[in-house]
Scaffold this active site. Structure first.
Site, short mmCIF file in Angstrom:
data_model
loop_
_atom_site.label_atom_id
_atom_site.label_comp_id
_atom_site.label_asym_id
_atom_site.label_seq_id
_atom_site.Cartn_x
_atom_site.Cartn_y
_atom_site.Cartn_z
N THR A 151 -10.98 -38.43 17.26
CA THR A 151 -11.10 -37.49 18.38
C THR A 151 -10.26 -36.27 18.03
O THR A 151 -9.03 -36.31 18.06
CB THR A 151 -10.59 -38.13 19.68
OG1 THR A 151 -11.33 -39.32 19.94
CG2 THR A 151 -10.76 -37.17 20.86
N LYS A 153 -17.07 -36.20 23.16
CA LYS A 153 -15.98 -37.18 23.20
C LYS A 153 -14.81 -36.67 24.04
O LYS A 153 -14.23 -37.42 24.85
CB LYS A 153 -15.53 -37.48 21.77
CG LYS A 153 -14.26 -38.30 21.66
CD LYS A 153 -14.39 -39.68 22.28
CE LYS A 153 -13.13 -40.50 21.99
NZ LYS A 153 -13.14 -41.79 22.71
N LYS A 184 -2.79 -36.14 24.41
CA LYS A 184 -3.45 -35.38 23.35
C LYS A 184 -4.88 -35.00 23.74
O LYS A 184 -5.30 -33.85 23.58
CB LYS A 184 -3.43 -36.20 22.07
CG LYS A 184 -4.03 -35.50 20.84
CD LYS A 184 -5.45 -35.91 20.54
CE LYS A 184 -5.60 -37.36 20.13
NZ LYS A 184 -6.99 -37.68 19.71
#
Length: 296
Positions: free
Chosen positions: A93, A169, A238
């Site tokens: 990711t 994503k 994140k």
């Protein structure tokens, strides 16, 4: 296929083991060599350097973040060690900006690049039940399709530009974080009025929100089972940051992402580094003065 696998955390190790189970010849490399031992026992070859892991027809990588991907493939020169015609499948990711940069860097070297981030926690990875979002040149995706099918329940094609898979994503993880936060706040509200989180969340996740994400994370919140982490708090921070950056790049306001970012920071500031991101419920409970209070 002869395939290399780089990055053997909880997700990567499970994914690589499924490639071995499907009969692929897998060479693995990880910064921490101890992570390679279980896979070696399953038949994987262990590369002493990352360059020795990229000599096959394809290379899969599952690294933690932009910094790790950049350090290994760009700054570390690993792309230059790969033969033209190799297909690199990046499952990490990462930011939309880095996805675009990687696509350009691969094309300049004649290396095919497929972005294939996954939805699913380590248990889904171990069971080869991942939902894999794939974007890249159709021929490249077709080449690595047997690998993707060995690791996932379904492949979701998102076109030719790799960053399309990455933004899907990022947006999906933003939705998951929002679902966790909504359950965290709502269950804090019911607890304050004497209705236990388990009682409330069982009702909601059996009726109005009868979906895997709500049911899985609702159960963790109801049981206050935040360790071991299936998806650790820093990764949640994140990914929300990636959503904010992607939104800023296209002038898309994401006001709730800002709330989530601050709540992740709150959790981390109170020692949540090793906890699952569903421990956002602890932030909501603490703010409501429910620390230490048993449910009704």
């Amino acid at each position: 296929m002869k395939v290399g696998f780089i990055g053997l955390g909880a997700m990567g190790s499970a994914m690589a083991s499924n490639l071995l189970a499907a009969g692929h010849a897998v060479t693995v490399w990880n910064r921490s060599a101890s992570a390679t031992e279980p896979l070696a026992s399953l038949g994987a070859r262990v590369a002493s350097t990352p360059e020795r892991a990229v000599l096959g027809e394809a290379v899969c990588s599952m690294l933690a973040n932009d910094q790790a991907v950049r350090a290994v493939f760009l700054d570390g020169g690993l792309l230059d060690a790969m033969d033209p015609g190799t297909v690199h499948v990046n499952h990490a990711t990462i930011s939309v900006a880095l996805a675009q940069e990687l696509a350009e860097a691969h094309a300049a070297r004649g290396i095919d690049y497929v972005a294939a981030p996954v939805f699913g926690r380590p248990d889904a990875a171990a069971a080869a039940r991942l939902q894999i979002v794939a974007a890249g040149k159709p021929a490249a995706v077709d080449t690595v399709r047997p690998l993707l099918e060995a690791m996932g329940a379904k492949i979701w094609p998102m076109g030719e530009a790799p960053e399309r898979a990455n933004v899907v994503k990022i947006a999906g993880n933003f939705m998951l974080a929002a679902a966790i936060e909504s359950m965290a706040e709502a269950s804090a509200l019911t607890r304050a009025h004497g209705v236990g989180a388990a009682e409330f969340l069982e009702l909601m996740t059996s009726t109005l929100f009868a979906a895997p994400a709500y049911q899985g994370y609702g159960k963790l919140i109801a049981e206050q089972r935040y360790s071991p982490a299936g998806f650790a708090m820093p990764l949640g921070l994140k990914d929300v940051g990636l959503a904010l950056s992607a939104g800023e790049a296209r002038r898309v306001p994401l006001p709730f992402a800002g709330v989530l970012r601050d709540n992740f920071l709150d959790a981390l500031a109170h020692g949540g580094e090793e906890l699952d991101w569903s421990a956002l419920a602890m932030v909501a409970a603490r703010r409501a003065g429910l620390d230490g209070r048993e449910d009704a």
